[in-house]
Design an enzyme around this catalytic site. Structure first.
Site, PDB file in Angstrom:
ATOM      1  N   MET A 135       1.000  -1.177  -0.039  1.00 44.71           N
ATOM      2  CA  MET A 135       0.055  -0.012  -0.052  1.00 44.71           C
ATOM      3  C   MET A 135       0.733   1.340   0.168  1.00 44.71           C
ATOM      4  O   MET A 135       0.536   2.206  -0.848  1.00 44.71           O
ATOM      5  CB  MET A 135      -0.880   0.013   1.022  1.00 44.71           C
ATOM      6  CG  MET A 135      -1.942  -1.043   1.009  1.00 44.71           C
ATOM      7  SD  MET A 135      -3.154  -0.799   2.314  1.00 44.71           S
ATOM      8  CE  MET A 135      -2.290  -1.297   3.971  1.00 44.71           C
ATOM      9  N   GLY A 139       6.526   9.237  -0.496  1.00 46.74           N
ATOM     10  CA  GLY A 139       5.744  10.458  -0.386  1.00 46.74           C
ATOM     11  C   GLY A 139       4.441  10.493  -0.074  1.00 46.74           C
ATOM     12  O   GLY A 139       3.683  11.365   0.038  1.00 46.74           O
ATOM     13  N   THR A 168       6.692  -4.982   4.033  1.00 37.45           N
ATOM     14  CA  THR A 168       7.090  -6.127   4.763  1.00 37.45           C
ATOM     15  C   THR A 168       6.795  -7.501   4.015  1.00 37.45           C
ATOM     16  O   THR A 168       5.787  -7.659   3.490  1.00 37.45           O
ATOM     17  CB  THR A 168       6.189  -6.402   6.263  1.00 37.45           C
ATOM     18  OG1 THR A 168       6.415  -5.034   6.802  1.00 37.45           O
ATOM     19  CG2 THR A 168       6.719  -7.307   7.121  1.00 37.45           C
ATOM     20  N   GLU A 254      -6.370  -5.664  11.532  1.00 37.18           N
ATOM     21  CA  GLU A 254      -4.854  -5.332  11.472  1.00 37.18           C
ATOM     22  C   GLU A 254      -4.005  -4.417  12.768  1.00 37.18           C
ATOM     23  O   GLU A 254      -3.316  -4.807  13.098  1.00 37.18           O
ATOM     24  CB  GLU A 254      -4.638  -4.555  10.202  1.00 37.18           C
ATOM     25  CG  GLU A 254      -2.996  -4.286   9.661  1.00 37.18           C
ATOM     26  CD  GLU A 254      -3.129  -3.814   8.376  1.00 37.18           C
ATOM     27  OE1 GLU A 254      -1.777  -3.332   8.004  1.00 37.18           O
ATOM     28  OE2 GLU A 254      -4.020  -3.724   7.535  1.00 37.18           O
ATOM     29  N   ARG A 255      -5.005  -3.414  13.059  1.00 35.11           N
ATOM     30  CA  ARG A 255      -4.445  -2.513  14.432  1.00 35.11           C
ATOM     31  C   ARG A 255      -4.713  -3.259  15.611  1.00 35.11           C
ATOM     32  O   ARG A 255      -3.953  -3.271  16.467  1.00 35.11           O
ATOM     33  CB  ARG A 255      -5.396  -1.311  14.216  1.00 35.11           C
ATOM     34  CG  ARG A 255      -5.060  -0.316  13.151  1.00 35.11           C
ATOM     35  CD  ARG A 255      -6.090   1.054  13.278  1.00 35.11           C
ATOM     36  NE  ARG A 255      -5.265   1.844  12.116  1.00 35.11           N
ATOM     37  CZ  ARG A 255      -5.912   3.028  11.814  1.00 35.11           C
ATOM     38  NH1 ARG A 255      -7.014   3.519  12.621  1.00 35.11           N
ATOM     39  NH2 ARG A 255      -5.511   3.653  10.879  1.00 35.11           N
ATOM     40  N   ARG A 280      21.961  -8.113  39.030  1.00 36.41           N
ATOM     41  CA  ARG A 280      22.958  -6.936  39.079  1.00 36.41           C
ATOM     42  C   ARG A 280      23.039  -6.012  40.095  1.00 36.41           C
ATOM     43  O   ARG A 280      22.196  -5.789  40.776  1.00 36.41           O
ATOM     44  CB  ARG A 280      22.673  -5.914  37.550  1.00 36.41           C
ATOM     45  CG  ARG A 280      23.427  -4.862  37.471  1.00 36.41           C
ATOM     46  CD  ARG A 280      24.575  -5.300  36.957  1.00 36.41           C
ATOM     47  NE  ARG A 280      25.615  -4.299  36.354  1.00 36.41           N
ATOM     48  CZ  ARG A 280      26.844  -4.313  36.233  1.00 36.41           C
ATOM     49  NH1 ARG A 280      27.464  -5.218  36.456  1.00 36.41           N
ATOM     50  NH2 ARG A 280      27.444  -2.995  35.917  1.00 36.41           N
TER      51      ARG A 280
END
Length: 391
Positions: A135, A139, A168, A254-255, A280
């Site tokens: 998609m 620009g 991707t 998708e989101r 640590r």
């Protein structure tokens, strides 16, 4: 590299059944053997090998939600959630597999002809075929209505001209879904965009360089160029001129997938950091004993729990077929930004070791920023949210 998340048979999330948990255990065992030992090498080489795609497909983990007639098992969305979470626990660069299985494939399943489904979907499941969705353009940013790539019908073909970027899986993809302008006179409100199925060997299609990124090195990202590419008219996906409406229909899932992945990245960073500061020492005592470290861990854990509660509720609504595009847009925006904040805090608690390339937290810190641009930049997503709440 160690998978820090132990399998939990008592996962209490309401949408997960015993079958989901068995699937979770199976894919985790697979990834422990076939992905984790090799992931660092994949990052150095800049790709996830095709052999891994075939292995994950042959083990039945790709597109389990597809109908039996195409090779799936008709599973629900919960299996997609499990797959996305387990892939993310290995590393963010495996996002291309989730995109293939739960972003690209649903377009063909929903809008494709029977011939298109039979031609492509079984190979999607087996891992024999890798897919990508093209998609974004140079620009163009997130303004899908202003797509410049054109597809003009002539003598039984669409003649495609234009360029795509940041794709991707684009470098290795066998099949691309490409958004093109087929009605050059259409105003944005009238769509005029169509989706074409374009095979890798299509005359006129060339791939540019494999893009070098600041993170997610083994997730291949490509430039694509179309110079009078000839695509048979039978390769149109759905109806001509309905592409933008199809994209909006699939944007919710998708989101949501983006939010799920970013949340798991945050959860992994929390566990990595907790394990590190328990061992640590600074000024003679373990870092975990300092109030500041404890406060920071408490803040991170709280953010993650709030995000988890929100996302789990959205998963249930999505599985019920509810329209929740506003809510998933909120989740995508907030959780990706939250994960960025968490990565900074975790890096700080790792002190100098956080900058060492062989520490997983350093890779997490590099990988997480790009998620804020997935499925639309923060600014685009916020604009949609504001519009949908009546502002």
């Amino acid at each position: 590299m160690v998978n820090t998340m132990a399998f939990n048979k008592n996962d209490s999330r309401s949408f997960l059944t015993e079958e989901h948990l068995l699937f979770k255990q199976s894919i985790r065992e697979f990834l422990d053997k076939e992905a984790i030992p090799f992931y660092d090498q994949w990052e150095k080489e800049g790709e996830v090998p095709r052999s891994f795609w075939k292995k994950i497909g042959n083990n039945g983990f790709l597109c389990p939600w597809l109908d039996v007639e195409f090779g799936g098992v008709g599973a629900d969305f919960g299996y997609s959630v499990v797959l996305a979470e387990e892939l993310e626990m290995v590393g963010s660069a495996l996002v291309g597999i989730s995109i293939h299985s739960d972003v690209v494939a649903p377009y063909i399943a929903s809008f494709g002809t029977l011939d298109q489904k039979q031609r492509y979907l079984p190979k999607f499941i087996s891992g024999e075929m890798i897919s990508a969705f093209a998609m974004t353009e140079p620009g163009m940013g997130s303004e899908l209505a202003n797509i410049q790539t054109t597809a003009i019908k002539k003598d039984g073909y669409y003649i495609v001209n234009g360029a795509k970027t940041f794709i991707t899986n684009g470098f290795k993809a066998d099949l691309l879904i490409v958004a093109c302008k087929t009605d050059l006179d259409a105003v944005p409100s009238n769509d005029g965009i169509s989706l074409l199925l374009i095979d890798k060997d299509t005359p006129g299609l060339t791939r540019g360089r494999k893009l070098e990124k600041a993170g997610q090195n083994s997730s291949e990202t490509a430039e694509l160029f179309f110079d009078d590419a000839s695509v048979p008219v039978g390769n149109i996906l759905g109806e001509e001129g309905k592409g933008l409406s199809y994209i909006m229909q699939k944007l919710q899932q998708e989101r949501l997938m983006c939010a799920i992945g970013s949340l798991m990245a945050a959860k992994d960073m929390l566990h990595l950091t907790m394990n590190f500061i328990k061992e640590r020492k600074a000024i003679g005592k373990k870092i975990s004993k300092f109030n500041n470290a404890q406060f920071t861990i408490a803040e991170i854990a709280t953010d993650i729990q709030l995000g988890r509660t929100f996302v789990d509720g959205l998963i249930c609504k999505h599985m019920n077929g509810e329209n929740i595009i506003t809510e998933v847009s909120m989740a995508k925006y907030w959780i990706t930004e939250m994960s960025k904040r968490i990565s900074e805090k975790c890096m700080q608690l790792h002190d100098g070791y956080g900058n060492m390339g062989d520490y997983k937290i350093a890779r997490r810190h590099r990988d997480i920023p790009v998620t804020t641009f997935y499925t639309g930049s923060d600014e685009i997503v916020k604009t949609l949210i504001a519009k949908n709440i009546g502002f």
